[in-house]
Motif scaffolding. Structure first.
Motif: not given
Lengths: 270, 424
Positions: B148-152
């Protein structure tokens, strides 16, 4: 329809697609659209090259029309964009040559039936055309880079935030390098082109000058080009002033090409 | 299995640094000292202890794991739960997942979008794994948090612009110069802020860095720490001719660089552009220098403004980031709910396999001597029959899970299948 016509429409279609993809890529900050634009522009250039080769082989250049000469000019312009993009490892040059290549190519099709000067073959004439086209083509790229430079530099100097797609544009240094490269390549070419024109006129018409408005404008462009070249190389001009001069040179070239050619009596009827 | 995820913690918003340091668990994250043992209802645990937050994630049945984790945390620091509770935030299930995803994506950080927290969370997870305190749910949850952090980071601009003065200066330099590796920097003065900005420049890959200070020894000291060289202060203007990026932070009472000085410098360096960063107070560089072509002068207020604008931009991007976090939280909830089906599906499979083995043994016994090919064919047929018999109840369970808006409907379906097939 001749098969060279098919190539013409094919390259125009690709330049058109490249223009749309560039706009979407730059304004929408989409790397995928930018990649597509590069692909379309390169494919358009390949089709354009094929057209040029085919025209040379089947002697289409003898069919002189005003529009016909815009096709090689747009080819040089697209080629200059591809070359600079490769050298700079920045696609930005391609994003502003695609619209111009599309525009000039479309004009070539539009003016295809307008009769121009009769063809006068010979190495001097061919050199005159090629050299002038390179000089104008690279300045088109430099003018695009110069416009972006002026806009970006104003924001950095006045300390206003760069928003949206302007955050993705190349650094001032990169844009200035485009101008430097264009000046180094363009000025000698343009100078040789003008000189060949004068020599050709002296040989075929018996005098260097004919009082043609286009010749005077070419001399003015050459003078500005010389100023830009000298100031860059001898005095180390960088940044804003060379950017402005590149825009002036390209604007004068467009004026010469579209206004003088169509609205004034000229011997350069193409 | 009906596991509950609990997240309890304190952070820079709920507790002052004095409180956070009292309850920090930095020294309780190794296998020897793990503060939250997997016992008394706690099946899985993870501890995240940084300077801005201390958070504990536990998984188990009902509310007991949360109470137990609180006791363990407080007692590890020699405190009581009552002392800790006023500063706590406590989330369960979806809210806990959403909070963890927000933390990993740096949406809950002191400086919105700062990248450090993700590394800290990864380190915390590695320690938890070393302590064997995580299992199915936390493993999946943490991996999901990292993605999720990477996607954000890739889909939003929440971490895209500089929000510290020193970093903003380096970002600006990159907008002016094409390749930092071709440019040289000069630090005038040896202030702390200049040192920080210089370190960012070194990280950005400047070709050479020099330090000039009235006290030469200080210049040498800073130059050594930056891997650069010290130059005498009286050669300042000669040095400027060779320098593209200048960071000035002397304690001089008046400007030390004036417009005319820079005109001369520019002439000598053939108009090559210069970026001057004046972070001294009072300023070291006369503001009129910015009127010269190819010189870009930023003072501390200009940089603060850049930082403010960037922060505002990050806040706007955080709205998009939160939508991603919500979407991923929902997706994780679905996975978590699907875990309620797993034991029943596994039991159904085991029952089928048991019946198949018994019946196959009986049949083979009755047939007497059979060759390998026949035996193999019978086994394949028996396995296929079991698979086909189990297909309908498993499809029924999965359909109820996907179709139902209420988790009770899934539980009802599970109960029906369990009763029909005599499963436990």
């Amino acid at each position: 329809m001749e098969w060279t016509d098919i190539l013409t429409y094919l390259c125009l279609a690709f330049y058109g697609l490249a223009t749309v993809a560039s706009l979407i890529g730059l304004l929408g900050r989409s790397p995928r659209a930018k990649k597509l634009a590069v692909m379309f522009c390169s494919t358009g250039f390949a089709a354009h090259t094929a057209w040029l080769v085919a025209s040379l082989i089947d002697g289409s250049f003898s069919a002189v029309s005003r529009g016909f000469y815009l096709m090689p000019l747009s080819w040089v312009l697209a080629g200059a964009g591809l070359f600079m993009a490769r050298r700079q490892r920045q696609d930005i040059a391609l994003h502003f040559v695609s619209p111009w290549a599309f525009f000039l190519g479309s004009c070539a099709v539009g003016f295809a039936e307008t009769p121009g000067a009769p063809l006068i073959a010979g190495p001097l004439f061919v050199m005159h055309l090629i050299a002038v086209f390179i000089g104008v083509g690279v300045m088109a790229v430099a003018a695009g880079a110069g416009t972006i430079f002026l806009v970006q530099e104003k924001s950095i100097k006045s300390k206003t935030a760069l928003e949206g797609f302007r955050r993705d544009l190349p650094s001032l240094g990169t844009l200035d390098k485009v101008n430097d490269m264009a000046t180094k390549v363009g000025f000698p070419c343009y100078a040789v082109g003008v000189l060949c024109g004068f020599l050709w006129a002296r040989i075929h018409w018996g005098s260097f000058g004919s009082g043609d408005l286009k010749v005077w404008i070419s001399l003015v462009i050459l003078a500005i080009y010389a100023l830009l070249f000298h100031q860059r190389q001898a005095l180390g001009w960088r940044g804003r002033k060379p950017a402005i001069l590149a825009i002036v040179i390209f604007a004068a070239s467009l004026f010469s090409m579209f206004v003088v050619n169509t609205a004034f009596p000229t011997q350069h009827g193409f | 299995m009906n596991s509950t995820i609990h997240l309890i913690g304190i952070n820079h918003r709920t507790a002052a640094v004095e409180v956070r340091e009292k309850f920090a668990l930095t020294n309780f994250c190794s296998p020897e000292t793990w503060a939250i043992p997997n016992s008394d209802g706690i099946r899985e645990s993870l501890i995240l202890s940084t300077c801005n937050r201390v958070e504990v994630l536990v998984v188990g049945d009902g509310d007991e794991p949360r109470r137990r984790a609180l006791q363990c945390w407080a007692s590890a620091r020699g405190r009581t739960v009552d002392e800790l509770e006023p500063y706590l935030y406590q989330y369960r299930n979806n809210e806990a997942v959403r909070h963890l995803f927000s933390v990993a994506s740096s949406l809950d950080s002191l400086v919105l979008g700062e990248p450090q927290i993700l590394g800290q969370l990864k380190a915390a997870y590695t320690k938890a794994r070393d302590c064997k305190s995580t299992s199915t749910i936390l493993n999946r949850l943490l991996h999901k948090a990292f993605s999720v952090a990477k996607r954000v980071r890739t889909e939003t601009g929440v971490a895209s612009s500089a929000v510290s003065i020193s970093y903003a200066a380096v970002e600006l330099a990159k907008r002016i110069f094409d390749d930092m590796g071709e440019h040289e920097a000069l630090i005038i003065g040896a202030g702390e802020m200049a040192e920080l900005a210089a370190m960012h420049l070194v990280q950005a890959g400047v070709k050479r860095i020099r330090v000039s200070n009235r006290t030469y020894a200080k210049a040498e000291e800073l130059a050594a720490s930056l891997g650069g060289e010290a130059v005498p202060f009286d050669q300042l203007f000669d040095q400027l001719v060779e320098t593209d990026i200048v960071i000035s932070s002397t304690g001089a009472p008046d400007a030390i660089i004036h417009e005319q000085d820079m005109r001369d410098v520019l002439k000598k360096r053939r108009n090559r552009p210069m970026f001057l960063i004046d972070i001294a107070m009072p300023r070291d560089i006369d503001p009129s220098v910015n009127t010269l072509d190819n010189i870009y002068l930023y003072d501390i207020d200009d940089l603060k403004e850049v930082v403010e604008e960037n922060l505002a931009g990050r806040r706007e991007e955080a709205v998009k980031a939160r939508a991603i976090v919500d979407e991923e939280t929902e997706s994780f909830r679905q996975w978590l709910d699907s875990l309620t089906l797993q034991p029943t599906i596994v039991a159904l499979g085991e029952r089928g396999r048991r019946i198949m083995e018994e019946e196959l043994a009986k049949t083979l016994h009755r047939l007497g001597n059979v060759d390998d090919a026949t035996r193999e064919a019978l086994e394949v047929m028996a396995q296929s029959l079991v698979k086909r018999f189990n297909h309908e109840p498993i499809a029924f369970l999965k359909n109820r899970f996907h179709e139902a808006d209420r988790p009770e409907a899934t539980l009802e379906a599970v109960s029906t299948v369990q009763r029909m097939f005599g499963l436990k």
